[in-house]
Design a protein around this motif. Structure first.
Motif, short mmCIF file in Angstrom:
data_model
loop_
_atom_site.label_atom_id
_atom_site.label_comp_id
_atom_site.label_asym_id
_atom_site.label_seq_id
_atom_site.Cartn_x
_atom_site.Cartn_y
_atom_site.Cartn_z
N ALA A 602 38.14 45.46 45.72
CA ALA A 602 37.97 46.06 47.56
C ALA A 602 38.64 46.75 47.93
CB ALA A 602 37.70 45.32 48.32
N VAL A 603 39.54 48.06 47.59
CA VAL A 603 40.58 48.58 47.84
C VAL A 603 40.34 49.83 49.10
CG1 VAL A 603 41.82 50.35 46.53
CG2 VAL A 603 40.30 48.86 45.12
N SER A 604 42.24 49.30 49.64
CA SER A 604 41.90 50.07 50.52
C SER A 604 43.68 50.70 50.57
CB SER A 604 41.45 49.40 51.70
OG SER A 604 42.01 50.48 53.11
N GLY A 605 44.20 51.59 51.10
CA GLY A 605 45.52 52.01 51.37
C GLY A 605 46.48 51.64 49.88
N LEU A 606 47.45 51.37 50.14
CA LEU A 606 48.72 51.15 48.76
C LEU A 606 47.49 50.73 46.66
CD1 LEU A 606 51.72 51.74 49.69
CD2 LEU A 606 50.57 53.27 49.37
N ALA A 607 47.24 50.70 46.23
CA ALA A 607 47.35 50.44 44.82
C ALA A 607 48.05 50.87 43.95
CB ALA A 607 44.98 50.76 44.55
N LEU A 608 49.46 50.09 43.27
CA LEU A 608 50.56 51.22 42.95
C LEU A 608 50.95 50.19 41.98
CD1 LEU A 608 52.67 52.70 45.61
CD2 LEU A 608 50.89 53.65 44.49
N GLY A 609 51.20 51.19 40.87
CA GLY A 609 51.61 50.34 39.01
C GLY A 609 50.95 48.83 39.17
N ALA A 618 38.73 45.56 36.91
CA ALA A 618 37.06 44.87 37.34
C ALA A 618 36.14 45.96 37.24
CB ALA A 618 37.46 45.50 39.30
N ALA A 619 34.59 45.47 37.42
CA ALA A 619 33.44 45.69 36.84
C ALA A 619 33.15 46.95 37.35
CB ALA A 619 32.51 44.49 37.03
N ARG A 620 34.45 47.17 39.06
CA ARG A 620 32.93 47.83 39.31
C ARG A 620 34.34 48.32 41.12
NH1 ARG A 620 27.36 49.29 40.84
NH2 ARG A 620 27.83 49.72 38.42
N ARG A 621 34.97 49.55 41.08
CA ARG A 621 35.48 49.17 42.27
C ARG A 621 35.02 49.94 43.59
NH1 ARG A 621 36.87 49.57 37.59
NH2 ARG A 621 35.95 50.45 37.43
N VAL A 622 35.45 49.53 44.84
CA VAL A 622 34.54 50.18 46.74
C VAL A 622 35.92 50.43 47.14
CG1 VAL A 622 33.47 49.59 48.29
CG2 VAL A 622 32.59 48.33 46.44
N ALA A 623 36.08 51.57 47.12
CA ALA A 623 37.74 51.72 47.73
C ALA A 623 36.89 52.29 48.74
CB ALA A 623 38.33 52.83 46.79
N ALA A 624 37.90 52.90 49.69
CA ALA A 624 38.21 52.90 51.46
C ALA A 624 39.08 54.98 50.99
CB ALA A 624 39.08 52.57 52.79
N SER A 691 35.61 55.70 39.39
CA SER A 691 34.85 56.17 37.82
C SER A 691 33.52 56.99 38.80
CB SER A 691 33.96 55.13 37.20
OG SER A 691 33.47 53.78 37.60
N ALA A 692 32.94 57.43 38.46
CA ALA A 692 31.40 58.58 39.36
C ALA A 692 31.43 57.14 39.59
CB ALA A 692 31.05 59.35 38.21
N SER A 693 31.27 56.05 38.96
CA SER A 693 30.06 55.42 39.65
C SER A 693 30.75 54.47 40.57
CB SER A 693 29.01 54.02 38.69
OG SER A 693 30.52 53.56 37.69
N ASP A 694 31.43 54.39 41.07
CA ASP A 694 32.39 53.66 42.29
C ASP A 694 32.08 54.13 42.79
OD1 ASP A 694 33.95 52.12 39.96
OD2 ASP A 694 35.58 53.86 39.95
N VAL A 695 31.95 52.41 44.48
CA VAL A 695 31.72 53.58 45.47
C VAL A 695 32.94 53.84 46.46
CG1 VAL A 695 30.19 52.75 47.90
CG2 VAL A 695 29.75 51.88 45.16
N ILE A 696 32.86 55.04 47.93
CA ILE A 696 34.22 55.53 48.26
C ILE A 696 33.35 54.53 49.78
CG2 ILE A 696 35.39 57.14 49.63
CD1 ILE A 696 35.40 58.20 46.53
N VAL A 697 33.76 54.43 50.48
CA VAL A 697 33.63 53.87 52.26
C VAL A 697 34.67 54.27 52.54
CG1 VAL A 697 33.22 51.30 53.31
CG2 VAL A 697 32.59 51.62 51.03
N PHE A 698 33.79 54.80 53.66
CA PHE A 698 34.20 55.56 54.71
C PHE A 698 35.38 54.37 56.30
CE2 PHE A 698 33.94 58.78 52.51
CZ PHE A 698 34.00 59.88 52.34
N ASN A 699 34.96 54.08 56.16
CA ASN A 699 34.93 52.70 57.46
C ASN A 699 35.54 51.32 56.54
OD1 ASN A 699 35.24 51.20 59.74
ND2 ASN A 699 34.19 51.87 60.58
#
Length: 815
Positions: A602-609, A618-624, A691-699
């Motif tokens: 569950a990604v939000s903000g900085l994901a560096l290095g 991860a098997a999947r990413r859900v990113a803000a 990836s295209a199958s990863d989910v982008i969340v707006f809130n």
């Protein structure tokens, strides 16, 4: 004279409320007005994959939709970027009021965002009303005009579907959206719009009362006026005031005057004028007078950032400040007194406020005065401008960038003691108005926020938070001091916890790994925590989610490897001593990738290095939406060695599907070699980090809910880890091709010799080393290449310079 009634296209069918709520989907939005705000609202709709039509007047010259087309071109140039992916600008449809009004019939939501002129808005409404669909919501993005007055002339049906929706600038980044009904607005319309705003567009919704400038601008602009008044009284310059009222108070870094420059001094003047014109009987009306310093600058055409001069002016590399006494710009750089800086570092809010109140230092007295003025104002006006105190605090936090709201500050500092001090100043004539504090302030309370709800002065009761179904998607809602909210740092059942990580669950079959290190950097404790989490999840849970408790409050997913923790080991044994630690990180990431239960980041903000590498495995990413992802190791003279380059090679091979591998590899190579960081999750998809199958969340408050849902869905679908397979690589042919380009860049002076070395090392890894083109290698081969290069670089003096520079200054060294 009666205004002609405006009829919407047809009458709404008689549909049960519950049915209407559950079926309301915004399939298309129309934005009326292609100015800066309207165009940016349209851009944010496109970010959220909502089809949008941007309307404006027909152009006098060139293409009829020229105004809209120019606005869309301008979106690509604005900073911060309104579009998550600039390529999506073409998805905004353009239209004009002369030829295309029929298109409105296909829109479920129409947002008017033209200039703040009541007569212009009414003229436009007369034009568009006959084309508004029977179930569509019509809303104005006015920043302060009366919503009821705007709705005059509508028929009853359209009136019931009309309200205000006030986005804050820039709308992609500012969390606040004020929702303002009239007496005629149907409750279900507001619920539908709040649901759309909160989940689809990712907004923090505050329902405001139809009073001038609503909540955030009413209180926020009063605060700025009070600050200017008190600064003059205590003889403080604009730079000192900004240092006092910025980050040190937990507010926007730009403070007061710099914020005004960014907003535009003319814009601020318009908002103040609205208060002057519409609030003549307000007990604080004298404060709404346009400050002399503001009037002087506006008259001179110094409107702030957009004109190059306002309260500040940049001359060469120097930032000058405006000096009202000299009517000229003078050198800036004034700072907070040491005594006051020490007071502001006090962690106990009650002690801090008492120290400011009791001090004779002019800066401390100034700060007490602006706190007092704000507390006085919100207490007097709470009953008329907002349903409850929570709405005031969230409006200021989400619309003005405050870390805590004014009622929260008062409550934390000791309600009754502060109330007594405010009353003493009112009685002594020190306050900005002689209006007394309302009786409820002194009824023995300890504040306005309680676990039962927040105080409503109008209703004389505590009002609980909204129970709209959309908020079930927020596992942990925005917290309020004193409200006793559930907190992601302590909620649920803890399985394991140390200083680096917390493993916990909520009884739903999903284990959560939360990082606790500063910026969630990855050191030995986090690596051990990862291994523990995978073992625990495989033994007892359906899935694992990596999520940290500050994800919705601007926290990082992970800023990368903890260089500081490696230092003692390096000092004792050099690069060779670090090799086994790198191997542990690589193995932890591999275990993550091949875990027998689905792992969702569950990604939000900085994901560096190393943070980006953790996420990539991860098997999947859900990113803000606001996720900033990149492999940035070259900035410290290193190359990615946590499996990031290995994944680049694996992904390029998957993308190529047997065709020219190098063409697909170049994008991944360039991103790592230039330390490119995505400016949004949408751009991270384009770069290949998502990836295209990863989910982008707006809130971002929905991040944990969606990540858990994904993990459970994957488990329920019979998740199996990917099978380990060999990877085709570009080999020495690919390496030679990339190296030739790097030579040209080095010889042309575009990159340094050390940049060249780093670029070659990255190319060696992603191409699989000195092997034949299309050789098949396993992932461990690529990981070994990563680790060998990383360890070698640690002993390189140029790399050591970069690492020390970053640790000492926080900025990359170019050598």
């Amino acid at each position: 004279m009666h205004r002609k009634r405006l009829n919407s296209a047809t009458k709404a069918p008689n549909v049960k409320k519950a049915k209407l709520m559950s079926n309301f989907i915004v399939k298309k939005v129309a934005v009326l007005g292609a100015g800066v705000m309207g165009a940016q609202i349209a851009a944010h709709c496109v970010n959220a994959r909502v089809p949008v039509i941007l309307f404006d007047l027909p152009a006098k010259d060139g293409p009829k939709n020229g105004i809209g087309l120019r606005a869309i071109e301008n979106l690509k140039k604005l900073s911060p970027a309104p579009l998550g992916n600039k390529d999506h600008a073409s998805m905004i449809e353009v239209a004009n009021y002369e030829d295309n009004l029929e298109l409105l019939k296909g829109c479920d939501l129409i947002i008017e965002a033209i200039a703040e002129r009541m007569d212009w808005k009414h003229d436009l409404y007369a034009k568009v009303a006959p084309y508004i669909a029977p179930n569509a919501i019509f809303a104005s993005n006015t920043s302060g005009l009366s919503i009821s007055a705007l709705s005059e002339g509508f028929d009853g049906d359209l009136k019931s579907r009309f309200c205000g929706v006030h986005f804050f600038n820039p709308p992609r980044y500012m969390h606040l959206a004020e929702l303002i009904p009239t007496a005629a607005t149907k409750p279900e319309i507001l619920d539908q719009l709040e649901t759309f705003l909160a989940s689809t567009l990712g907004k923090g919704v505050v329902r405001a009362i139809d009073t001038p400038n609503f909540i955030a601008n009413r209180v926020g602009i009063f605060g700025m006026l009070a600050t200017i008044h008190e600064a003059e009284k205590f003889g403080l310059s604009v730079d000192v005031v900004d240092d006092l009222t910025g980050a040190k108070l937990g507010r926007a870094k730009s403070g007061t005057f710099r914020t005004a420059d960014v907003v535009g001094l003319d814009t601020m003047g318009h908002v103040i004028k609205t208060m002057q014109d519409t609030l003549p009987d307000d007990p604080f009306a004298a404060v709404y007078k346009t400050p002399a310093i503001l009037g002087t600058l506006v008259t001179a055409g110094a409107l702030g950032q957009k004109t190059g001069a306002g309260f500040y002016k940049k001359v060469g590399k120097d930032i000058l400040r405006y000096d009202a006494a000299k009517n000229d710009y003078v050198p800036g750089g004034g700072k907070t007194d040491d005594l006051v800086a020490r007071i502001l570092k006090e962690k106990d809010p009650a002690k801090r406020m008492k120290a400011l109140h009791d001090s004779t230092n002019p800066q401390a007295q100034f700060l007490w005065s602006i706190f007092r003025d704000a507390f006085h104002y919100i207490a007097v006006h709470l009953g008329s401008i907002a349903d409850n105190a929570r709405d005031v605090d969230f409006a200021l936090r989400w619309g003005f960038g405050w870390s805590t709201g004014p009622f929260e500050n008062w409550q934390a500092a000791g309600w009754q003691q502060v109330a007594t001090w405010v009353k003493e100043d009112i009685d002594a004539g020190k306050a900005l108005s002689n209006a007394p504090l309302p009786a409820w302030v002194f009824d023995g309370r300890t504040g306005v926020h309680t676990p039962e709800g927040s105080w409503s002065a109008a209703r004389q009761t505590y009002v609980p938070r909204s129970t709209l179904p959309v908020y079930d998607r927020q596992a942990f809602r925005a917290t309020l001091n004193g409200a006793g909210n559930a907190d992601g740092r302590t909620s649920g059942t803890t399985v394991f916890e140390d200083e680096s990580v917390r493993l916990w669950h909520s009884g739903d079959g999903v284990l959560v790994l939360s990082l606790k290190t500063k910026l969630h950097v990855i050191g030995p404790g986090v690596i051990a925590g990862l291994s523990k989490a995978i073992a625990e999840a495989e033994a007892n849970y359906k899935g694992l989610v990596i999520w940290s408790a500050d994800a919705a409050e601007g926290g990082a997913f992970s800023a990368g490897a903890d260089l500081q923790s490696m230092l003692p080991l390096f000092m004792s044994g050099g690069g060779k001593a670090i090799g086994p630690e790198v191997a542990k990180l690589q193995q932890a990431h591999q275990n993550l990738k091949y875990a027998s239960v689905p792992v969702v980041a569950a990604v939000s903000g900085l994901a560096l290095g190393g943070g980006a590498e953790l996420m990539m495995h991860a098997a999947r990413r859900v990113a803000a939406l606001e996720s900033y992802i990149g492999l940035v190791e070259v900035g410290v003279g290193l190359i990615p060695a946590g499996g990031g380059l290995k994944e680049a090679a694996v992904r390029a091979a998957a993308d190529a599907k047997g065709t020219d591998l190098l063409q697909f590899l170049k994008n991944y190579f360039t991103n790592a070699a230039t330390a490119a960081v995505s400016k949004s999750a949408l751009e991270a998809q384009k770069m290949g980090y998502l990836s295209a199958s990863d989910v982008i969340v707006f809130n971002a408050y929905e991040l944990l809910h969606v990540a858990k849902s994904q993990a459970l869905a994957m488990a329920d679908a019979g998740y199996r880890a990917p099978l380990k397979s060999l990877v085709p690589v570009a080999g020495r042919y690919g390496l030679a091709t990339i190296k030739a380009q790097l030579v040209n860049m080095r010889d042309g002076g575009f990159i340094s010799a050390h940049d060249f070395k780093l670029g070659v090392m990255i190319a060696e890894v992603v191409c699989g080393g000195d092997v034949d083109p299309n050789s098949m290698v396993d992932e461990q081969w690529l990981l070994d290449l990563e680790r060998k290069a990383f360890v070698e670089l640690l002993d390189n003096p140029k790399t050591q310079e970069r690492i020390m520079g970053m640790m000492q200054t926080g900025k990359p060294v170019r050598n």
